[in-house]
Design a protein around this motif. Sequence first.
Motif, PDB file in Angstrom:
ATOM      1  N   CYS A  63       0.869  -1.181   0.000  1.00 30.99           N
ATOM      2  CA  CYS A  63       0.000   0.000   0.000  1.00 30.99           C
ATOM      3  C   CYS A  63       0.908   1.234   0.000  1.00 30.99           C
ATOM      4  O   CYS A  63       1.972   1.215   0.629  1.00 30.99           O
ATOM      5  CB  CYS A  63      -0.878  -0.001   1.238  1.00 30.99           C
ATOM      6  SG  CYS A  63      -1.823  -1.519   1.413  1.00 30.99           S
ATOM      7  N   PHE A  96       4.936  -0.133   7.625  1.00 32.92           N
ATOM      8  CA  PHE A  96       5.299  -1.376   8.327  1.00 32.92           C
ATOM      9  C   PHE A  96       6.312  -2.153   7.500  1.00 32.92           C
ATOM     10  O   PHE A  96       6.323  -2.058   6.273  1.00 32.92           O
ATOM     11  CB  PHE A  96       4.067  -2.274   8.521  1.00 32.92           C
ATOM     12  CG  PHE A  96       2.986  -1.634   9.334  1.00 32.92           C
ATOM     13  CD1 PHE A  96       3.196  -1.321  10.665  1.00 32.92           C
ATOM     14  CD2 PHE A  96       1.762  -1.338   8.766  1.00 32.92           C
ATOM     15  CE1 PHE A  96       2.205  -0.726  11.415  1.00 32.92           C
ATOM     16  CE2 PHE A  96       0.763  -0.745   9.517  1.00 32.92           C
ATOM     17  CZ  PHE A  96       0.986  -0.435  10.840  1.00 32.92           C
ATOM     18  N   SER A 104       7.243  -5.020   5.483  1.00 31.95           N
ATOM     19  CA  SER A 104       6.695  -6.188   4.781  1.00 31.95           C
ATOM     20  C   SER A 104       7.249  -6.181   3.358  1.00 31.95           C
ATOM     21  O   SER A 104       7.695  -5.149   2.858  1.00 31.95           O
ATOM     22  CB  SER A 104       5.165  -6.162   4.755  1.00 31.95           C
ATOM     23  OG  SER A 104       4.696  -5.145   3.902  1.00 31.95           O
ATOM     24  N   GLY A 121       0.926  -8.099  10.740  1.00 33.01           N
ATOM     25  CA  GLY A 121       1.855  -8.027   9.615  1.00 33.01           C
ATOM     26  C   GLY A 121       2.083  -6.612   9.151  1.00 33.01           C
ATOM     27  O   GLY A 121       1.846  -5.667   9.895  1.00 33.01           O
TER      28      GLY A 121
HETATM   29  S1  SF4 Z   1       1.211  -4.324   5.885  1.00 27.82           S
HETATM   30 FE1  SF4 Z   1       0.722  -4.832   3.744  1.00 27.82          FE
HETATM   31  S2  SF4 Z   1      -1.527  -4.745   3.620  1.00 27.82           S
HETATM   32 FE2  SF4 Z   1      -0.926  -3.738   5.552  1.00 27.82          FE
HETATM   33  S3  SF4 Z   1      -0.793  -1.571   5.017  1.00 27.82           S
HETATM   34 FE3  SF4 Z   1       1.263  -2.436   4.736  1.00 27.82          FE
HETATM   35  S4  SF4 Z   1       1.414  -3.054   2.589  1.00 27.82           S
HETATM   36 FE4  SF4 Z   1      -0.765  -2.719   3.067  1.00 27.82          FE
END
Ligand code: SF4
Length: 367
Positions: free
Chosen positions: A15, A20, A22, A59
């Motif tokens: 996103c 975060f 990931s 996550g």
């Molecule tokens: S962890 Fe993944 S789904 Fe959640 S906001 Fe971040 S990119 Fe989007």
Amino acid sequence: MSGLYVHIPFCIQKCDYCDFYSEDDKNYLIQDYLQAVIKELQKYKYQYNPVFDTLYIGGGTPTSISEKFLDFLFSSIFSIYPKSCFKEITIEINPETLTEKKAKVISLNVTRASVGAQSFNDDLLKILNRVHNSETIKKAIGLLRQYDINNINIDIMFGIPQQKPDDALNDLKQTIDLKPSHISYYMLTLYKNTKMYGYKLPDDKLIEDMYLKGVDFLNKNGFIQYEISNFCQKGKECIHNLNYWNIGQYIGVGASASSYYNNERYTNIKSIAGYINKINKDEKVIDFVEKYTEDKKLKDYIILKLRTTKGILYDDFKEKFKFDFKEKYSNIIDKLVKAGLSKEEKNSFSLTERGFIVSNKILQEFI
Ligand code: SF4
């Protein structure tokens, strides 16, 4: 009271606002990563034998991994800490990734599901580069209900570029229609390392409108506010998050996971491959560690407690820090109460709804 957090750093698409840790192109590492996470948890058990009350799988996107891997994750955790140890077990869900098979596995293992909806407005979801649309959210909630998962949180964001107060209210109306037990209604913050950094956000007046009208709407619909961004039906507070706001201990396992344990705060390295590598070589995965000094504890206590609607209880504060909150901060308290940004009751001090909007500025006065 202490919590166990398990970080699953895989997403199917990043996103554009996400800060975060990931990755969206490392799925080939899922199996090795999950095995490494379980090894890290076993190590904690062997070294410290911590006791946990809650388990939170976040996550990233935990539901981006297959039902086979979800099943492996739950059964491996429960072979170290039996399911009955936990008062609450939460998993985060991205609507796009939920399938019937995954919902079935989840239903057998959790007490609570947290769905990242963010908005029901497809144009706004596109601005955020969310992978799902509004229909997918409704389908995902339907699937959870089909498998008897009824303790559901829905995350809704406000302050999105181009969003109007009516859009935000409309999002909350659609959320309520889905009858969740908990709603996180939180403001979008743009961090430097994200694609959306620099985007024009709604101005302060619009943000205030979105927040105050949203809080009022949620209150009128039976949702009790217990934290700046969190609302629930009676008795449905998130126990895992309450522990953070009460400065309780927690252990995070996985890449980038943070922990607060034995008077230290530490964070694991932000690399899936690096994390797996180090765990397999029996090396430390901690990237950053700090002693939790009394001064830091005091600052965190004030910051975190003033995020809650209960605020700071004077007796509790005195017991913890051996001085009187009211005496020490009387000038600031008087000023904030007069400005309508905070309220004082017999034994407590807390922020008002208007105070919550400018809480970052208020907190700077104390620390
Ligand atoms: S962890 Fe993944 S789904 Fe959640 S906001 Fe971040 S990119 Fe989007």
